[in-house]
Design an enzyme around this catalytic site. Structure first.
Site, PDB file in Angstrom:
ATOM      1  N   ASP A   1      17.243  10.916 -30.511  1.00 51.17           N
ATOM      2  CA  ASP A   1      16.598  10.266 -29.370  1.00 51.17           C
ATOM      3  C   ASP A   1      16.201   8.851 -29.767  1.00 51.17           C
ATOM      4  OD1 ASP A   1      15.313  10.103 -26.786  1.00 51.17           O
ATOM      5  OD2 ASP A   1      13.416  10.258 -27.862  1.00 51.17           O
TER       6      ASP A   1
ATOM      7  N   ASP B   1      13.192  14.537 -21.928  1.00 50.76           N
ATOM      8  CA  ASP B   1      14.214  13.607 -21.434  1.00 50.76           C
ATOM      9  C   ASP B   1      14.873  14.131 -20.162  1.00 50.76           C
ATOM     10  OD1 ASP B   1      13.685  11.913 -23.473  1.00 50.76           O
ATOM     11  OD2 ASP B   1      15.544  12.242 -24.585  1.00 50.76           O
TER      12      ASP B   1
END
Length: 536
Positions: free
Chosen positions: A61, A404
């Site tokens: 990420d 996310d």
């Protein structure tokens, strides 16, 4: 007056300094972009981050990697803030925005080498950014926010580059259902604070569940003096006062000379605590949630003993940040003093039970009931997602990945449009901006041509990270877009160029739209810096 030659020398020296500062800034920012470039896309690699205390984070990420970087150069810190801004606004595309920014800086560096003034480059890039956002709007496809399947496709695309990609078919519907539950249909907004993600080591991701009429506490029930571990027809009170002996307002000492004085102090303390516990019991409360205190112990062993004998389940060390979520979920109001302990401020549930997990004990609240009529309590829809994983790094990465996915669905609620993934928007921008550059004249045309070519870094990197031939793949992709197939992108699973909408690879318009705006503005800002002034 100084000789003319001296003036020219001084001016040249100042120009060289400005050039050196600008190049140093670009080099620092590019080095940060290069650090995360290999993490882009479904086949991107992960980074293992070892923190100072030995804690290990395994993630790809972009926002997490950037937040853990110890960047010292001011322009490197700007890219860290860039990833953070993209994460806050869109929730996805954090790696893409940093890689794109690095590519734009490389293009700017080449233009500077051709003696083009940085202000002209920055102005042309900002103009190109405005054109790029219009192109993205034109190639997007509006969606109906109630179309659950389309939202799930977008969430699956977001999860495809994560460690938990093999569980995307399970997690994506949960993310969509969670957002649907907490969505404000009047204002068309989503408050992600109304969705709580709880992780547990033990089990697999397949055991993940969503709880909509209850919640889970990581705190275990107090077992002092054999306190209860299951309560039916629960009446839940959330208290913010301390169930321990009071302390003076200032630092002072009390000298006790003999055991009789000590005995009186202990009796007085016991009487004080017993009175408090009796009042709690008389109110009808049978589950007590005690907020963590920073002033003194929120509860002591004597109080826990009294409450256990009164068959009241106690959960202590409730975090201050969780109070709002608990109030909305259970329908209870925080109680700041014993005098305000009234039944109308309690939450009600069918059952509160302590369960065992491989990591330890948890407490589950089941069957939350609506508050009685006339109550001042206002309940709000919330959701709790309970994620299980085999180890701590995987559990933490699963939580980040699920967040996310939630942000992607929220992006679709904010801007109801999608575009194809797989590098399709970026190659379309490169082609259309190159066409636009041919219509312009002078320096602007040259700058926008370089700005357009910088967008090819996204499909190039996707192909490179997937083990494909990047030059051949990007050339094929460009040819398909020139022919009018604007939804074609790089299919990393099949190793070819195909229609991304048929492969269900779609992303919210807000993700590339925001990435282009933020990356362009950051590059323009870096280009306009000609000196760094240190202050103390």
């Amino acid at each position: 007056m100084a000789p003319a030659g001296t003036q020219r020398k001084g001016t040249a020296g100042q120009g060289d300094k400005q050039k050196d500062v600008r190049m140093a800034n670009i080099a620092a920012a590019k080095s940060v972009a290069d650090a995360v470039r290999t993490s882009l896309g479904p086949r991107g690699t992960d980074k293992m981050i070892v923190q100072e205390k030995g804690e290990v984070i395994i993630t790809n990420d972009g926002a997490t990697i950037m937040s853990k970087l110890e960047a010292h150069h001011p322009c490197a810190k700007m890219l860290v803030e860039l990833a953070k801004a993209q994460d806050v606004e869109a929730g996805d595309g954090t790696t893409s925005v940093v890689v794109l920014c690095g590519s734009l800086l490389k293009a700017a560096q080449m233009l500077l080498a051709k003696e083009i003034h940085p202000t002209e480059i920055a102005s042309a890039f900002l103009r190109g950014g405005r054109i790029a956002t219009e192109i993205l709007q034109s190639m997007s496809r509006p969606i109906n926010i109630d179309d659950r399947e389309t939202l799930i496709k977008a969430a699956v695309t977001s999860l495809s580059s994560k460690v938990v990609s093999q569980n995307s078919t399970l997690l994506a519907p949960m993310a969509v259902d969670s957002v649907y539950r907490v969505r404000d249909q009047v204002n068309n907004t989503v408050d992600l604070n109304s969705i709580k993600v709880v992780t547990c080591v033990g089990g697999t991701i397949d055991n993940t569940e969503i709880i909509t009429n209850g919640m889970i506490f990581k705190q275990k029930a107090s077992q002092a003096a054999g306190g209860p571990t299951i309560i039916n027809n629960a009446k839940i009170a959330l208290v913010q006062f301390q169930l321990s002996a009071p302390k003076t307002d200032m630092e002072m000492q009390v000298a006790i000379k003999d055991y009789q004085q000590l005995d009186r102090v202990i009796k007085q303390e016991r009487s004080y605590l017993l009175k408090m516990c009796k009042k709690i019991s008389d109110s009808g409360c049978n589950v007590l949630l005690i907020q963590k205190s920073i002033l003194r112990d929120a509860v002591n062993e004597q109080s826990l003993d009294f409450l256990a004998k009164m068959k009241i389940m106690v959960l202590k060390d409730i975090e201050r940040t969780d109070v709002e979520f608990i109030s909305k979920t259970l329908g209870c109001l925080p109680i700041s003093s014993l005098d305000n302990l009234k039944p109308e401020k309690f939450g009600h549930a069918e059952c509160v039970v302590q369960e065992s997990t491989p990591e330890g004990k948890i407490v589950r609240v089941k069957g939350v009931k609506a508050p009685p009529e006339g109550s001042r309590v206002v309940m709000a829809p919330t959701a709790t997602v309970f994620i299980k994983a085999s180890n701590e790094p995987l559990a933490a990465e699963a939580e980040r990945s699920f967040h996310d996915a939630l942000c992607v669905v929220r992006s679709l609620v904010k801007k109801n449009a999608i575009v194809a993934g797989g590098g399709a928007p970026e190659i379309q921008l490169a082609i259309n901006l190159s066409k636009k550059a041919k219509e312009l004249e002078g320096v602007d045309a040259y700058c926008i041509k370089a700005y357009a070519e910088a967008f090819e870094v996204i499909p190039y990197t996707l192909a490179e990270n997937a083990g494909l031939n990047p030059v051949r793949t990007v050339t094929e992709l460009r040819n398909r877009h020139v022919e009018g197939d604007i939804n074609h992108g790089i299919n990393v699973r099949k190793g070819c160029v195909s229609d991304m909408t048929n492969e269900n690879v779609v992303v919210p318009l807000l993700v590339p739209y925001n990435a282009v705006k933020l990356a362009t503005e950051t590059v323009a800002m870096i280009l306009k810096i000609d000196d760094i002034v240190q202050t103390r």
